[in-house]
Design a protein around this motif. Structure first.
Motif: not given
Lengths: 305, 630
Positions: B532-536, B439-446, B547-554, B520-523
């Motif tokens: 942001q609160a909704q997404i978090l 999942i990428f940072q910019d939901p406008y261009s991805s 039971g997901l596993t996350y790698l969160l880059i931020t 998730c790269d700067e989601p």
């Protein structure tokens, strides 16, 4: 910086070499030099004699290398048509063409840059619409037609300007305008879009916040940024003016390189054609080099890294 | 500070935009006062009208916008009556200076720092060149630019982002303005640089006795910097008053909701109180409460009439609820602990980096030699099923390069990335897609702008040739419900969706492959805080249910605290510290981690811990090296 100039010069030389090789080959295979020299009514025997005398029977590669070694020594060969060396011929005609090309460039700058700037500062105003209409029409009008119309208007109906020759500065007014006009649309549009983009940039907003408005804003903050791409294009356009001089010089009977090129092609004067193509190509390459250097001088991001 | 005179007074400011859809009032009836030396924070999310307010004041609005104001006075002089020319000559850059959000592009690239700093005072204040130069060097020194005299001859591109913002500040001070308008001055900067810049601004403000108007979306930045706050929503100031009061005891439902959206670091993470819905476009006349469409406390009369302004002389807010009624409401943030219980870390890690190295050959400029840049220097870690592993670092730390290598988009020079025990690049693409999705940072261009939402979400199934049209449609519908997207948007295009909705689409697209791991790269860094609160919250729910596993880059430490179980801190291509979130954030061992944490603007709901502005500057370690975008 010096290294950069040297690199680019080496590249220019390489391009010149490739161009000269290509033209030599093409000319050789499109025209038989012996037939060309002998003239239309010559008998096969005469042609064969010329072929042997001038060494046209030897392989084309050998003759190219011979020509190349001559060029390195400054010897461009003899014209078949004019009774003189090619070098002398070109040196005689070049000043006229250089004058014409430079004055055409001046015409381009004087019309295109202010027009583009005004259009950019007032997008969608009447001046912007006029500029765009002008650009579209100017792009659609062929050089020779514009030349002929001007001759009819300013030479025949209202005879204020001489219509052929190159002896006074008045002779250059119409040709310079015709040759310059062809570049106006491209340069005008580039100035316009460049300036519009710059005027919307963050640093222009900063300058406005510092109290700059109107002409001072344009002059002190916007123009140098907007002109950067225009400079590159102007240099390329100057290169094109040399090539473009063929038509304009013919229409206005100006004895420059362009007209010489046409005459040599019609007369199958291979050494002259070869040399002229070489010169036009080299000018083009050198103008590009000049554009890069000018850009480096104007833009510190290129100059200082 | 004694009773200071009022320096700026804005009354009934309106900004009207002529859009194709109709007239839009971006700012409506905004009023505020500012005393000499005082700082006001104008806070709001995108579309709130906060930047428009600042731009209107400086007469820098875009062409399509018009301003109407009851009155604007600066030092008892009416500004409304001034022509643009008079305003430019006597006010902008002289009485009011402005600092902008984008330090990278706000300085003119073709002129030297020296020229840009001195030109205004030489031109407008009649200062001699040498005097202007002297003052510029002093100010550059004052904003802690090393070698100020040398910098005068340099060009903007030779400075880092933080340094450029310092130059902007020094430039704003050249004419000793009475008011500085700072529009998101630190949003584009790394967190350690942000802390230094905000501190510098506060210090200079005290020293020069200037008033400041700080425009920001970041409540934490406001908490540490200003005296009073105006909260804007939908073009209106919905609540205003002393900063401390508003942050500790918000009254307007929007302010309450907004504060509940901010992840807090002072206690174990609890579910965020998200504001439902999106900021509506308010066209035409608005004769109802601007917040009514998203308010949890909405009453029928909120939709038919303007709410009263409740002003107790100290602070004010616009709501039909009285202060007593508001205080009786339950807390806006649910008290629901969310951090996953202890994770078993035995057995096979799901994703693993083993001694990963990556070196880029960079050429700085046209004429210089190539130099090696160690983007990643011996990076190792393992992520086990069910955990949320956070990689945190500033720009240039190598975290995004690492993500690309882990996703198999780039290869390591040395070392390897392993997915479920196998080297990532050798895992069959279809299987890889079932194990791991990005999942990428910019939901406008991805998201592909020419595909419908349903098609975008179903795309991974198409690529891997899974199922038929009917089963795909069913899968899309179920995954859309899962991420909280209404079924009716299925045939919409991305351009018809808000930023938060787009990020939900991106998550749905990732989930449709039923992966075990999401990278998730700067989601949330492109999103407003309420979104942001909704997404978090969504990420938390998905982890609990699937039971997901996350790698969160931020880069956002508060987000790490909110959702992560373990964290690795990256600096200059190395992991400097790794451990349980509580361990690393509460008791950091590495100096860089400490610096990073001390730079996070403190924001606490209660008790209020940040020292007020006028009691001396806070102690804070300074950064040794240059931390700027590379």
């Amino acid at each position: 910086m010096l290294k950069y100039i040297l690199q680019r010069s080496a590249l220019a030389l390489a391009v010149a070499f490739v161009v000269s090789f290509a033209t030599f080959m093409l000319l050789n295979y499109s025209v038989d030099p012996a037939t060309a020299m002998a003239g239309e009514d010559a008998t096969p025997e005469v042609i064969e004699q010329i072929r042997q005398a001038y060494g046209f029977d030897r392989p084309v590669m050998v003759r190219y290398l011979e020509w190349l070694s001559g060029v390195v020594r400054g010897d461009f060969g003899e014209s078949y048509y004019w009774n003189t060396t090619v070098a002398a011929l070109v040196l005689d005609r070049a000043p006229v063409t250089i004058t014409l090309a430079l004055s055409a460039l001046l015409v381009t700058i004087v019309i295109a840059v202010p027009l583009g700037a005004f259009a950019a500062l007032r997008p969608n105003s009447w001046i912007d619409r006029f500029a765009l209409t002008f650009a579209v029409s100017a792009q659609a009008i062929p050089n020779f037609w514009l030349g002929l119309m001007l001759i009819i208007l300013l030479g025949v109906m209202f005879p204020v300007l001489p219509i052929s020759g190159d002896s006074t500065w008045q002779h250059f007014v119409m040709p310079a305008f015709v040759l310059g006009a062809s570049s106006v649309p491209a340069v005008m549009r580039l100035t316009r879009t460049g300036l519009i983009e710059v005027m919307e940039s963050d640093y222009i907003r900063t300058a406005k916040a510092k109290g700059y408005r109107g002409y001072a804003l344009l002059h002190r903050h916007a123009m140098r940024n907007a002109i950067l791409p225009v400079v590159s294009v102007l240099a390329v356009q100057l290169g094109q003016k040399f090539g473009g001089s063929v038509i304009t010089e013919t229409v206005f009977a100006i004895n420059g390189l362009g007209r010489l090129a046409l005459q040599s092609i019609l007369g199958s004067d291979i050494p002259t054609v070869q040399m002229l193509i070489f010169i036009f190509a080299l000018t083009f390459v050198l103008m590009n080099l000049l554009a890069d250097l000018l850009n480096a001088a104007l833009d510190p991001r290129i100059r200082i890294s | 500070m004694s009773e200071a005179r009022t320096i700026l007074s804005v009354e009934d400011l309106e900004v009207i935009l002529d859009t194709p859809a109709g007239q839009l009032k971006a700012v409506r009836g905004t009023s505020f006062d500012l005393k000499a030396g005082e700082a006001i924070g104008i806070v709001g999310e995108s579309g709130s009208g906060k930047s428009m307010t600042a731009l209107a004041l400086m007469r820098l609005l875009p062409r399509i916008a018009r301003t109407r104001a009851g009155s604007i006075t600066l030092d008892d002089r009416s500004l409304v009556a001034l022509s643009d020319g008079e305003f430019a000559r006597s006010i902008s850059g002289r009485k009011i200076s402005m600092i902008f959000q984008e330090p990278m592009t706000s300085l003119n690239p073709v002129y030297t720092i020296g020229r840009q700093m001195t030109e205004t005072v030489v031109r407008f204040s009649g200062l001699s060149r040498s005097a202007a130069r002297k003052r510029a060097i002093e100010l550059l020194d004052r904003v802690r630019i090393p070698d100020p005299a040398g910098r005068m001859h340099q060009y903007p591109h030779q400075l880092s982002g933080g340094q450029r913002q310092r130059v902007m500040i020094a430039m704003a001070l050249m004419s000793e303005p009475e008011l500085i308008v700072a529009d998101e001055p630190t949003t584009a900067l790394d967190v350690t640089v942000q802390a230094q810049i905000m501190e510098l601004l506060a210090e200079l403000r005290r020293e020069f006795g200037m008033a400041m108007m700080l425009i920001t979306h970041d409540l934490a930045v406001v908490a540490a910097t200003v005296d009073k706050v105006a909260v804007m929503y939908g073009g209106e100031v919905v609540e205003s008053g002393p900063c401390r009061d508003i942050l500790t005891e918000p009254r307007h439902p929007y302010t309450r909701g907004l504060l509940a959206c901010v992840p807090k670091m002072d206690h174990a993470p609890t579910r965020l109180g998200a504001i439902p819905g999106i900021v509506p476009a308010l066209l035409g006349n608005v004769d109802y409460c601007v917040f009514s469409s998203r308010c949890a406390q909405v009453r029928p009369q909120c939709r038919t009439a303007k709410p009263p302004v409740r002003d107790d002389g100290h602070r004010s807010y616009k709501c039909i609820l009285s202060t007593a009624e508001i205080n009786a409401l339950p807390a806006a943030q649910p008290d629901e602990a969310i951090r996953a219980s202890k994770i078993e870390r035995g057995g096979q890690p799901l994703l693993e980096a083993r001694n990963v190295h990556k070196v880029y050959q960079v050429k700085r400029g046209l004429f210089s030699r190539r130099t090696a840049l160690h983007a990643l220097d011996d990076v190792s870690f393992a992520i086990h099923p069910g955990e949320t592993f956070a990689l945190v670092g500033e720009s240039g730390s190598g975290k995004s390069t690492l993500a690309r290598i882990l996703l198999g988009l780039e290869t390591a020079d040395k070392g390897e990335a392993r997915l479920s025990g196998r080297i990532v690049s050798r895992v069959d693409p279809r299987e890889r897609a079932r194990l791991m999705q990005p999942i990428f940072q910019d939901p406008y261009s991805s998201l592909n702008p020419r595909h419908t939402i349903a098609r975008i979400i179903a795309r991974p199934l198409e690529i891997h040739d899974i199922g038929d049209a009917t089963s795909r449609r069913k899968a899309v519908a179920s995954v859309m419900e899962r991420v909280g997207l209404p079924e009716r948007v299925m045939n919409n295009y991305p351009s018809q969706m808000s930023g938060g909705q787009r990020q939900r689409v991106a998550i749905a697209r990732a989930l449709i492959m039923k992966p075990a791991l999401l990278v998730c790269d700067e989601p949330t860094s492109a999103l407003d805080v309420s979104v942001q609160a909704q997404i978090l919250n969504l990420m938390t729910d998905l982890q609990r249910d699937l039971g997901l596993t996350y790698l969160l880059i931020t880069h956002n430490i508060a987000v790490v605290h909110q959702v992560a179980t373990r964290v690795a801190v990256m600096n200059k291509g190395q992991i400097v510290e790794v451990g349980e979130v509580d361990q690393v954030l509460r008791r950091p061992r590495h100096d860089y981690t400490r610096l990073l944490l001390s730079s996070v603007p403190e924001f606490d709901n209660s008790p209020f811990q940040v020292e007020p502005l006028h009691s001396g500057s806070r102690e804070r370690s300074t950064v040794g090296g240059r931390v700027g975008p590379s």
